[in-house]
Design an enzyme around this catalytic site. Structure first.
Site, mmCIF file in Angstrom:
data_model
loop_
_atom_site.group_PDB
_atom_site.id
_atom_site.type_symbol
_atom_site.label_atom_id
_atom_site.label_comp_id
_atom_site.label_asym_id
_atom_site.label_seq_id
_atom_site.Cartn_x
_atom_site.Cartn_y
_atom_site.Cartn_z
ATOM 1 N N LYS A 204 9.786 -8.116 -3.503
ATOM 2 C CA LYS A 204 9.333 -7.031 -2.627
ATOM 3 C C LYS A 204 10.476 -6.052 -2.475
ATOM 4 C CE LYS A 204 7.604 -5.987 1.964
ATOM 5 N NZ LYS A 204 6.986 -6.547 3.176
ATOM 6 N N ARG A 214 3.355 1.404 7.883
ATOM 7 C CA ARG A 214 4.132 1.314 9.128
ATOM 8 C C ARG A 214 3.534 2.233 10.192
ATOM 9 N NH1 ARG A 214 10.101 1.054 6.218
ATOM 10 N NH2 ARG A 214 9.673 -0.835 5.015
ATOM 11 N N LYS A 226 15.467 -1.667 5.614
ATOM 12 C CA LYS A 226 15.220 -3.070 5.269
ATOM 13 C C LYS A 226 15.989 -3.508 4.016
ATOM 14 C CE LYS A 226 10.727 -3.319 7.606
ATOM 15 N NZ LYS A 226 9.366 -3.913 7.595
ATOM 16 N N GLU A 242 14.582 -14.086 -7.693
ATOM 17 C CA GLU A 242 13.729 -14.295 -6.506
ATOM 18 C C GLU A 242 12.468 -15.095 -6.861
ATOM 19 O OE1 GLU A 242 14.177 -13.827 -3.425
ATOM 20 O OE2 GLU A 242 15.649 -12.236 -3.124
ATOM 21 N N LYS A 257 5.795 -6.116 -5.549
ATOM 22 C CA LYS A 257 5.297 -5.079 -4.642
ATOM 23 C C LYS A 257 6.339 -3.989 -4.468
ATOM 24 C CE LYS A 257 4.234 -4.597 0.222
ATOM 25 N NZ LYS A 257 4.234 -5.214 1.508
ATOM 26 N N SER A 283 0.221 0.995 0.657
ATOM 27 C CA SER A 283 -0.338 2.111 1.427
ATOM 28 C C SER A 283 0.025 3.478 0.842
ATOM 29 C CB SER A 283 0.142 2.012 2.879
ATOM 30 O OG SER A 283 1.557 1.951 2.947
ATOM 31 N N TYR A 322 -6.217 -1.245 -0.912
ATOM 32 C CA TYR A 322 -7.085 -0.644 0.116
ATOM 33 C C TYR A 322 -8.327 -0.042 -0.534
ATOM 34 C CZ TYR A 322 -2.811 -1.399 2.679
ATOM 35 O OH TYR A 322 -1.710 -2.014 3.224
HETATM 36 C C1 PBG Z 1 5.477 -6.360 6.512
HETATM 37 C C2 PBG Z 1 4.690 -5.772 5.398
HETATM 38 C C3 PBG Z 1 4.795 -4.460 4.896
HETATM 39 C C4 PBG Z 1 3.776 -4.319 3.959
HETATM 40 C C5 PBG Z 1 3.106 -5.537 3.886
HETATM 41 N N1 PBG Z 1 3.701 -6.426 4.766
HETATM 42 C C6 PBG Z 1 5.682 -3.337 5.297
HETATM 43 C C7 PBG Z 1 7.141 -3.482 5.203
HETATM 44 O O1 PBG Z 1 7.672 -4.421 4.610
HETATM 45 O O2 PBG Z 1 7.814 -2.619 5.777
HETATM 46 C C8 PBG Z 1 3.485 -3.042 3.218
HETATM 47 C C9 PBG Z 1 2.100 -2.856 2.755
HETATM 48 C C10 PBG Z 1 1.697 -1.463 2.448
HETATM 49 O O3 PBG Z 1 2.506 -0.511 2.460
HETATM 50 O O4 PBG Z 1 0.515 -1.278 2.161
HETATM 51 N N2 PBG Z 1 6.323 -7.370 6.243
#
Ligand code: PBG
Length: 334
Positions: A204, A214, A226, A242, A257, A283, A322
């Site tokens: 990720k 968010r 992050k 990982e 992701k 998203s 989505y």
């Molecule tokens: C939270 C999480 C996130 C997403 C899925 N789980 C956001 C992040 O890590 O800040 C993102 C999913 C998306 O953008 O559609 N741990």
């Protein structure tokens, strides 16, 4: 002048394999089906409420009763799985994200209600602290601003067990702490949930494509970013480390992701490891396609289907998107 290497008549004419729709269909190397889709949904407390998410046109945040209505359609379309993401009131957030493992919390309640109404629908829950953490991070933040790995893993284990208790089919750690897959596997097994699966968000990335998500959950970090836990977009070898660790620790499925900008990592993971790989069409990827489509600049359905197909071609076993309902409707007509 150099002599032409290929003179007419040509022996090889690759276009012959594209000469009609029927021939193209026979020779198509990749198939997208509705069974490849996971539908992420945003949920909130309360009853009979639904709110638009301005940065994600067409997607809403809703109460569980409203979700159950939407799921009638999701199930009728043949979508096999959903992934609920909770929007939590600020008053319930704290520095240790204690609301995340409340047996009567929003996610746990949602899982129980959905399982009651749709026992065959697969539920994949998010295991990370950010929606419940007053600091907005996936991990517990120390006095000095550090993300505390092992303390966070303890909370993740409690959260995962509470999801399993409620009836989740998969728990999906998206937090990127070290060692969490092994610890969660042990916690689930100790609690008698050997058959609950783990889908690890293994690779990720620290990505700007999560912005609209968010917004949807009001879960952005209060301070900093992050980057000490999510991966550097520059790295691909690191993703292999990982993934390898998560497999060794007991992951049933791994994830890369986001999807579009990381197709090489999806491909490399699928080529390197004998484990199912999923990818999350996040998203920001959704919002970019929608924004361009709403401006009349691109054909939404065509771009959506092409994107989803490309994830399959790269090696994804299934896709979080989505667009799941929109894609399922198109696939139903085929
Ligand atoms: C939270 C999480 C996130 C997403 C899925 N789980 C956001 C992040 O890590 O800040 C993102 C999913 C998306 O953008 O559609 N741990």
């Amino acid at each position: 002048m150099a002599e032409a290497k290929y003179v007419l008549p040509l022996i090889r004419r690759p276009r012959r394999n594209r000469k009609s729709a029927a021939v193209r269909a026979m020779l198509s190397e990749t198939t997208l089906t509705v069974k490849d889709l996971v539908y992420p949904v945003f949920i909130m407390e309360g009853e009979n409420k639904e709110e638009v998410i301005p940065s994600m046109p067409g997607i809403t945040r809703k109460t569980v009763d409203r979700l159950l209505v939407e799921l009638e359609e999701v199930v009728a379309l043949g979508i096999p799985a959903i992934a609920p993401f909770p929007a939590i009131a600020d008053s319930k957030k704290d520095k240790k994200a204690t609301a995340s493992y409340d047996p009567n919390g929003l996610v746990q309640h949602c899982v129980r209600e959905v399982k009651k109404a749709f026992p065959d629908l697969v539920i994949m829950t998010d295991v990370a602290l950010d929606p419940f953490n007053s600091d907005g991070h996936d991990g517990i933040v120390s006095e000095t601003g550090e993300i505390l790995n092992d303390e966070t893993v303890e909370v993740l284990c409690r959260m995962a067990v509470s999801h399993a208790e409620a009836g989740a089919d998969f728990v999906c750690p998206s937090d990127m702490m070290d060692g969490r897959i092994g610890a969660i596997r042990e916690a689930l097994d100790d609690a008698g949930y050997e058959s609950v699966s783990i889908m690890a968000y293994s690779a990720k990335y620290a990505s700007a494509f999560y912005g609209p998500f968010r917004d949807a959950l009001a879960s952005a970090p209060k301070e900093g970013d992050k980057k000490t836990y999510q991966m550097d977009p520059a790295n691909s070898k690191e993703a292999m480390v990982e993934v390898q660790l998560d497999i060794e620790e007991g992951a049933d499925v791994v994830m890369v992701k986001p999807a579009s900008a990381y197709l090489d990592v999806v491909y490399r993971t699928a080529q390197t490891f004998e484990i199912p790989v999923s990818t999350y069409h996040v998203s920001g990827e959704y919002s970019m396609i929608m924004a361009a489509a709403l401006n009349g600049w691109i054909d939404k359905d065509a771009v959506m289907m092409e994107s989803l197909l490309s994830f399959k071609r790269a090696g994804a076993s299934f896709i979080w998107t989505y667009f799941a309902k929109d894609a399922a409707r198109i696939l139903q007509k085929k």
